[in-house]
Design a protein around this motif. Sequence first.
Motif, PDB file in Angstrom:
ATOM      1  N   ILE A   1       8.854   6.070   5.056  1.00  0.00           N
ATOM      2  CA  ILE A   1       8.830   6.346   3.618  1.00  0.00           C
ATOM      3  C   ILE A   1      10.264   6.560   3.124  1.00  0.00           C
ATOM      4  N   VAL A   2      10.491   6.204   1.886  1.00  0.00           N
ATOM      5  CA  VAL A   2      11.803   6.393   1.269  1.00  0.00           C
ATOM      6  C   VAL A   2      11.574   7.219   0.011  1.00  0.00           C
ATOM      7  N   VAL A   3      12.250   8.340  -0.066  1.00  0.00           N
ATOM      8  CA  VAL A   3      11.923   9.304  -1.103  1.00  0.00           C
ATOM      9  C   VAL A   3      13.134   9.665  -1.943  1.00  0.00           C
ATOM     10  N   GLN A   4      12.908   9.699  -3.239  1.00  0.00           N
ATOM     11  CA  GLN A   4      13.960  10.134  -4.152  1.00  0.00           C
ATOM     12  C   GLN A   4      13.679  11.572  -4.575  1.00  0.00           C
ATOM     13  N   ARG A   5      14.665  12.429  -4.423  1.00  0.00           N
ATOM     14  CA  ARG A   5      14.502  13.827  -4.850  1.00  0.00           C
ATOM     15  C   ARG A   5      14.346  13.878  -6.364  1.00  0.00           C
ATOM     16  N   MET A   6      13.210  14.411  -6.808  1.00  0.00           N
ATOM     17  CA  MET A   6      12.937  14.517  -8.241  1.00  0.00           C
ATOM     18  C   MET A   6      12.724  15.976  -8.604  1.00  0.00           C
ATOM     19  N   GLY A   7      11.658  16.534  -8.052  1.00  0.00           N
ATOM     20  CA  GLY A   7      11.321  17.915  -8.374  1.00  0.00           C
ATOM     21  C   GLY A   7      10.918  18.645  -7.111  1.00  0.00           C
ATOM     22  N   CYS A   8      10.080  19.635  -7.304  1.00  0.00           N
ATOM     23  CA  CYS A   8       9.701  20.540  -6.226  1.00  0.00           C
ATOM     24  C   CYS A   8       9.201  19.825  -4.971  1.00  0.00           C
ATOM     25  N   SER A   9       8.241  18.909  -5.128  1.00  0.00           N
ATOM     26  CA  SER A   9       7.595  18.332  -3.938  1.00  0.00           C
ATOM     27  C   SER A   9       8.547  17.478  -3.122  1.00  0.00           C
ATOM     28  N   THR A  10       9.339  16.649  -3.787  1.00  0.00           N
ATOM     29  CA  THR A  10      10.251  15.797  -3.036  1.00  0.00           C
ATOM     30  C   THR A  10      11.392  16.625  -2.432  1.00  0.00           C
TER      31      THR A  10
ATOM     32  N   LEU B   1       2.635  -0.393 -10.100  1.00  0.00           N
ATOM     33  CA  LEU B   1       2.669   0.765 -11.004  1.00  0.00           C
ATOM     34  C   LEU B   1       2.681   2.091 -10.244  1.00  0.00           C
ATOM     35  N   ASN B   2       3.332   3.072 -10.834  1.00  0.00           N
ATOM     36  CA  ASN B   2       3.411   4.389 -10.203  1.00  0.00           C
ATOM     37  C   ASN B   2       3.021   5.512 -11.156  1.00  0.00           C
ATOM     38  N   PRO B   3       1.779   5.492 -11.620  1.00  0.00           N
ATOM     39  CA  PRO B   3       1.329   6.565 -12.510  1.00  0.00           C
ATOM     40  C   PRO B   3       1.080   7.853 -11.725  1.00  0.00           C
TER      41      PRO B   3
ATOM     42  N   GLN C   1       0.821  -1.219   0.000  1.00  0.00           N
ATOM     43  CA  GLN C   1       0.000   0.000   0.000  1.00  0.00           C
ATOM     44  C   GLN C   1       0.855   1.270   0.000  1.00  0.00           C
ATOM     45  N   PHE C   2       0.207   2.384  -0.228  1.00  0.00           N
ATOM     46  CA  PHE C   2       0.942   3.654  -0.294  1.00  0.00           C
ATOM     47  C   PHE C   2       0.209   4.752   0.462  1.00  0.00           C
ATOM     48  N   VAL C   3       0.873   5.890   0.601  1.00  0.00           N
ATOM     49  CA  VAL C   3       0.246   7.060   1.225  1.00  0.00           C
ATOM     50  C   VAL C   3       0.281   8.217   0.225  1.00  0.00           C
TER      51      VAL C   3
ATOM     52  N   GLY D   1      16.277   0.933  -8.199  1.00  0.00           N
ATOM     53  CA  GLY D   1      16.273   2.330  -7.772  1.00  0.00           C
ATOM     54  C   GLY D   1      15.522   2.492  -6.468  1.00  0.00           C
ATOM     55  N   VAL D   2      14.682   3.539  -6.400  1.00  0.00           N
ATOM     56  CA  VAL D   2      13.956   3.818  -5.170  1.00  0.00           C
ATOM     57  C   VAL D   2      12.880   2.757  -4.929  1.00  0.00           C
ATOM     58  N   GLY D   3      12.564   1.967  -5.956  1.00  0.00           N
ATOM     59  CA  GLY D   3      11.628   0.845  -5.825  1.00  0.00           C
ATOM     60  C   GLY D   3      12.137  -0.242  -4.893  1.00  0.00           C
TER      61      GLY D   3
ATOM     62  N   GLY E   1      -5.240  -1.043  -8.008  1.00  0.00           N
ATOM     63  CA  GLY E   1      -3.853  -1.474  -7.867  1.00  0.00           C
ATOM     64  C   GLY E   1      -3.311  -1.041  -6.538  1.00  0.00           C
ATOM     65  N   PRO E   2      -2.023  -0.632  -6.427  1.00  0.00           N
ATOM     66  CA  PRO E   2      -1.120  -0.355  -7.564  1.00  0.00           C
ATOM     67  C   PRO E   2      -0.512  -1.608  -8.198  1.00  0.00           C
ATOM     68  N   GLU E   3      -0.750  -2.820  -7.619  1.00  0.00           N
ATOM     69  CA  GLU E   3      -0.112  -4.000  -8.183  1.00  0.00           C
ATOM     70  C   GLU E   3      -1.004  -4.669  -9.224  1.00  0.00           C
TER      71      GLU E   3
ATOM     72  N   GLY F   1       1.723  22.926  -1.172  1.00  0.00           N
ATOM     73  CA  GLY F   1       2.230  21.688  -1.758  1.00  0.00           C
ATOM     74  C   GLY F   1       1.223  20.920  -2.589  1.00  0.00           C
ATOM     75  N   GLU F   2       1.757  19.974  -3.401  1.00  0.00           N
ATOM     76  CA  GLU F   2       0.863  19.114  -4.170  1.00  0.00           C
ATOM     77  C   GLU F   2       0.742  17.776  -3.456  1.00  0.00           C
ATOM     78  N   ARG F   3      -0.241  16.987  -3.879  1.00  0.00           N
ATOM     79  CA  ARG F   3      -0.427  15.661  -3.284  1.00  0.00           C
ATOM     80  C   ARG F   3       0.462  14.695  -4.044  1.00  0.00           C
ATOM     81  N   ILE F   4       1.422  14.058  -3.368  1.00  0.00           N
ATOM     82  CA  ILE F   4       2.229  13.068  -4.078  1.00  0.00           C
ATOM     83  C   ILE F   4       2.167  11.703  -3.387  1.00  0.00           C
ATOM     84  N   PRO F   5       2.082  10.645  -4.210  1.00  0.00           N
ATOM     85  CA  PRO F   5       2.016   9.294  -3.658  1.00  0.00           C
ATOM     86  C   PRO F   5       3.399   8.765  -3.318  1.00  0.00           C
ATOM     87  N   LEU F   6       3.518   8.049  -2.206  1.00  0.00           N
ATOM     88  CA  LEU F   6       4.772   7.414  -1.792  1.00  0.00           C
ATOM     89  C   LEU F   6       4.425   6.062  -1.178  1.00  0.00           C
TER      90      LEU F   6
HETATM   91  C1  LIG Z   1       1.811   4.364  -5.996  1.00  0.00           C
HETATM   92  C2  LIG Z   1       3.075   5.189  -6.078  1.00  0.00           C
HETATM   93  C3  LIG Z   1       4.096   4.966  -5.183  1.00  0.00           C
HETATM   94  C4  LIG Z   1       5.267   5.723  -5.218  1.00  0.00           C
HETATM   95  N1  LIG Z   1       6.229   5.485  -4.297  1.00  0.00           N
HETATM   96  C5  LIG Z   1       7.359   6.240  -4.262  1.00  0.00           C
HETATM   97  C6  LIG Z   1       8.337   6.050  -3.241  1.00  0.00           C
HETATM   98  O1  LIG Z   1       8.199   5.203  -2.374  1.00  0.00           O
HETATM   99  N2  LIG Z   1       9.427   6.847  -3.256  1.00  0.00           N
HETATM  100  C7  LIG Z   1       9.607   7.828  -4.200  1.00  0.00           C
HETATM  101  O2  LIG Z   1      10.622   8.522  -4.141  1.00  0.00           O
HETATM  102  N3  LIG Z   1       8.706   8.016  -5.176  1.00  0.00           N
HETATM  103  C8  LIG Z   1       7.564   7.262  -5.227  1.00  0.00           C
HETATM  104  N4  LIG Z   1       6.609   7.500  -6.199  1.00  0.00           N
HETATM  105  C9  LIG Z   1       6.854   8.566  -7.177  1.00  0.00           C
HETATM  106  C10 LIG Z   1       6.629   9.931  -6.555  1.00  0.00           C
HETATM  107  O3  LIG Z   1       5.263  10.124  -6.294  1.00  0.00           O
HETATM  108  C11 LIG Z   1       7.122  11.050  -7.500  1.00  0.00           C
HETATM  109  O4  LIG Z   1       8.493  10.913  -7.620  1.00  0.00           O
HETATM  110  C12 LIG Z   1       6.845  12.433  -6.980  1.00  0.00           C
HETATM  111  O5  LIG Z   1       5.470  12.707  -7.118  1.00  0.00           O
HETATM  112  C13 LIG Z   1       7.635  13.469  -7.720  1.00  0.00           C
HETATM  113  O6  LIG Z   1       7.221  14.766  -7.354  1.00  0.00           O
HETATM  114  P1  LIG Z   1       8.187  16.035  -7.540  1.00  0.00           P
HETATM  115  O7  LIG Z   1       7.383  17.267  -7.424  1.00  0.00           O
HETATM  116  O8  LIG Z   1       9.330  15.916  -6.627  1.00  0.00           O
HETATM  117  O9  LIG Z   1       8.767  15.872  -8.986  1.00  0.00           O
HETATM  118  P2  LIG Z   1       8.179  16.403 -10.353  1.00  0.00           P
HETATM  119  O10 LIG Z   1       9.221  17.221 -11.011  1.00  0.00           O
HETATM  120  O11 LIG Z   1       6.850  17.000 -10.138  1.00  0.00           O
HETATM  121  O12 LIG Z   1       7.982  15.049 -11.145  1.00  0.00           O
HETATM  122  C14 LIG Z   1       8.998  14.143 -11.508  1.00  0.00           C
HETATM  123  C15 LIG Z   1       8.331  12.879 -12.051  1.00  0.00           C
HETATM  124  O13 LIG Z   1       7.617  12.252 -10.980  1.00  0.00           O
HETATM  125  C16 LIG Z   1       6.370  11.735 -11.436  1.00  0.00           C
HETATM  126  N5  LIG Z   1       5.255  12.433 -10.739  1.00  0.00           N
HETATM  127  C17 LIG Z   1       5.053  13.767 -10.619  1.00  0.00           C
HETATM  128  N6  LIG Z   1       3.934  14.049  -9.944  1.00  0.00           N
HETATM  129  C18 LIG Z   1       3.396  12.873  -9.623  1.00  0.00           C
HETATM  130  C19 LIG Z   1       2.231  12.502  -8.920  1.00  0.00           C
HETATM  131  N7  LIG Z   1       1.364  13.400  -8.435  1.00  0.00           N
HETATM  132  N8  LIG Z   1       1.978  11.190  -8.790  1.00  0.00           N
HETATM  133  C20 LIG Z   1       2.856  10.251  -9.263  1.00  0.00           C
HETATM  134  N9  LIG Z   1       3.969  10.551  -9.932  1.00  0.00           N
HETATM  135  C21 LIG Z   1       4.241  11.845 -10.105  1.00  0.00           C
HETATM  136  C22 LIG Z   1       6.297  11.994 -12.905  1.00  0.00           C
HETATM  137  O14 LIG Z   1       6.730  10.856 -13.592  1.00  0.00           O
HETATM  138  C23 LIG Z   1       7.243  13.142 -13.092  1.00  0.00           C
HETATM  139  O15 LIG Z   1       7.725  13.205 -14.377  1.00  0.00           O
HETATM  140  C24 LIG Z   1       5.437   6.736  -6.197  1.00  0.00           C
HETATM  141  C25 LIG Z   1       4.411   6.957  -7.109  1.00  0.00           C
HETATM  142  C26 LIG Z   1       3.231   6.205  -7.061  1.00  0.00           C
HETATM  143  C27 LIG Z   1       2.124   6.469  -8.007  1.00  0.00           C
END
Ligand SMILES: Cc1cc2nc3c(=O)[nH]c(=O)nc-3n(C[C@H](O)[C@H](O)[C@H](O)COP(=O)(O)OP(=O)(O)OC[C@H]3O[C@@H](n4cnc5c(N)ncnc54)[C@H](O)[C@@H]3O)c2cc1C
Lengths: 290, 469
Positions: free
Chosen positions: A61-70, A219-221, A32-34, A114-116, A248-250, A42-47
Amino acid sequence: MYKIVRKRELASNIFEADVLAPRVANSAQPGQFVIVVADETGERIPLTICDYDKEEGTVNIVVQRMGCSTKKMDALEEGDYLKDFVGPLGRPSDFVHEDIEELKKKNILFVAGGVGTAPVYPQAKWLHERGVNVDIILGAQTKDLVILEDKLGSVAENLYVCTDDGSYGFKGMVTHMLEELVENRGKHYDLVISIGPMIMMKFVALMTEKLGIKTIVSLNPIMVDGTGMCGACRVTVGNETKFACVDGPEFDGHLVDFDEALRRQTQYKAEETKIDERFEEECRAQGGAN
Amino acid sequence: MSRSKFERVPIAEQDPKVRATNFDEVCLGYTEEEAIEEAKRCIQCKHHPCIGGCPVDIDIPRFIHHIAEGEFEEAAHVLAEYTALPAVCGRVCPQEDQCEVVCVRGIRGDAVAIGKLERFAADWARANNIELGQTKEKNGFKVAVIGSGPAGITCAGELAKEGYDVTIFEALHEPGGVLVYGIPEFRLPTDEVVKHEIGNLEKLGVKIETNVVVGKTITIDELLNDEGFHAIFIGSGAGLPIFMGIPGENLNGVFSANEYLTRNNLMKAFRDDYDTPIKAGDKVAVIGGGNVAMDAARTALRLGAETWIVYRRTEKELPARVEEVHHAKTEGIKFEFLTSPVEILGDEDGWVRAIRCQRMELGEPDESGRRRPIPIEGSEFEFDVDTVIMALGTSPNPLIPSTTEGLDVNEWQCVIADDEGQTSKEGVFAGGDVVTGSATVILAMGAGKKAAAGIDKYIKEKYGEKSHA
Ligand SMILES: Cc1cc2nc3c(=O)[nH]c(=O)nc-3n(C[C@H](O)[C@H](O)[C@H](O)COP(=O)(O)OP(=O)(O)OC[C@H]3O[C@@H](n4cnc5c(N)ncnc54)[C@H](O)[C@@H]3O)c2cc1C
Ligand SMILES: Cc1cc2nc3c(=O)[nH]c(=O)nc-3n(C[C@H](O)[C@H](O)[C@H](O)COP(=O)(O)OP(=O)(O)OC[C@H]3O[C@@H](n4cnc5c(N)ncnc54)[C@H](O)[C@@H]3O)c2cc1C
Ligand code: SF4
Ligand code: SF4
Ligand code: FES
């Protein structure tokens, strides 16, 4: 408000945190996820839920820095608060409902990338605690990005680490490792569970299809509410549209339309980049306060 | 005064050209003088048919009389006897089909502007910090309300006034239901109106726990057995979006109205300082003809898109409120009537490039009494757009029924409940969209109120007047 009780760097761009959320911890199950909102704007992001302690009332939770929210989340310290933290969402892994004796007869392999890697832990641990043996392949680009090796090692019968550049463990991708195990090292698996980047899961599913092994992927859409209300998370599985957050997500990896899922993941790319740039600018303007 | 008594006092609105570029409220409301003038048009008729047209039986002539006399505080008190959300209903109720359609004034000339006057009184009370709530002594019974939309808010408010200890559990991070995630700012300002009304609820002692998804975070049975709630009200709405099931619906650029509106309203994507992204689109087609479709289209327009409503019947059958259709038109939304999509077409990268549509004609009336649209053979054409928003309606989320033993639903996934809100499960009541399918704010409120009475009766019959726990 949800307090960050502990926080720790796991790799150069990955951190973990234990968050005080007793209701979530109490109901959480593997798979499961949160959904998390860092602060007011902030935006709602799944982890994924990577571990939980019902007694302490915390969720890991384990988080990979991607963009603004992380990055915003990473800027918070121990003792700080996340604005919102809701879950557990999604369906628990199928095996949670299966007969343990039946499970014990199966050879199960996790393929993590990776972070998976982090979400594999609660699943492998759950099985391990019930006497079900599992193997794990752990893949990363390079040595510095290998995370949770000890933790996974403690719940796996065999742990195979591989890096793309060969800087640590087996040199090659997780799919190569998988093929090697089955074709050359005489391993037999009845079930593969793969969690990682969408592109990795796609190739794992292609490989296991060839090898004839049933495969589950997580899946992580893109998601917004995580409760079935918006349809942002739609994926095609076996020619049917599913909402990953509630169905899902599985899913069965051999039925998922990965090309569509990969394409849909990029839907907000341009906007996300802009938001990230704005965030970086604000940070610079504050004299790099963090 | 030069205006004839047959005409309604006009109400100030933002200029259509200006408002098409902002999210501020369209309708600016009456001034005190205008409200008094309009209130005086009510002839206080003896059989007051207007009351029968209101689903919560507001004593309309009485509150309007107070406005006519300049007694605005009294008017607000009258409203508070019947409704917890007058500022909301005055804005979004389909008045033209309810209280106003039967107004005696409407027989010759315009009906009294009941909704606008209701809004005036509520806004006045808010601006002047009038306290409206009064609660009875606490009785020690605990009731859980699931969902903080109009049904949940009303049920919680009624029970709190009766002395119950009420906790609302809300899945999202903000309370308000559709009022905050669905209906846009330009029709219903969140901070000013909705937050204030929810604040009133908290003043009555109602506790609100957000981020609790009942069925996931906790189940109904756990609330009853482990957390000691004596009864439950389910007001979880009908939030599940419906898609058409046509090819191309999962292309990039196809959204449900719920996603589009949630990003914009709840997550404030229209503001630069918020982190949630939205794909505004350049050429947007909204499929559907209800309030949701109008809201999505007018949102897209404000985000800068050229916007069309694509509807399979004619203007006459549009289910949206007349006022909203009129507003949409004057703002520049274009309409394609008697048109239905059959496929969404993508470019080589998987983004929407056009919709293949079919023209329709109207046949015989169907069960709903509206004439059934029939496709015209050979009428297919391509309509170039880059974004498609599906606003075809919603159905109740199966999450709660699927995790609650003994809670029956009908074939549309609606929870089955009687007139007092009682479901098939003891101690569990339900009302609003989760029972009826998507309807209106005022009907959800009416159901919340009836269920509150049902819960009161159930608890007192079972446990007595006061809890001895
Ligand atoms: C069910 C599920 C479980 C996840 N578990 C983890 C986890 O355990 N650890 C982790 O680091 N990441 C996890 N993720 C991915 C995580 O949600 C995104 O990395 C995060 O939303 C990125 O936000 P950002 O603003 O930092 O980056 P952004 O720059 O906004 O986005 C970077 C990429 O992250 C993805 N993303 C952006 N917004 C969302 C969103 N609202 N929902 C899903 N994906 C998004 C897109 O592919 C995007 O291109 C999971 C996603 C899902 C759907
Ligand atoms: C865009 C839009 C425009 C509309 N315009 C109008 C209009 O102009 N006039 C009008 O009268 N009506 C309008 N409606 C309809 C009206 O808003 C609804 O009929 C009304 O809100 C229903 O109220 P409710 O309390 O039953 O449900 P909702 O308002 O849907 O509230 C339900 C709440 O329950 C929460 N919830 C759901 N599941 C759970 C769970 N498992 N656990 C905890 N919480 C849960 C939801 O998050 C939500 O907050 C519109 C609807 C939409 C979507
Ligand atoms: S609540 Fe709605 S129906 Fe009732 S008086 Fe007000 S506007 Fe009319
Ligand atoms: S029907 Fe019209 S005129 Fe008569 S009491 Fe009601 S609002 Fe006034
Ligand atoms: S995230 Fe909104 S429906 Fe799945």
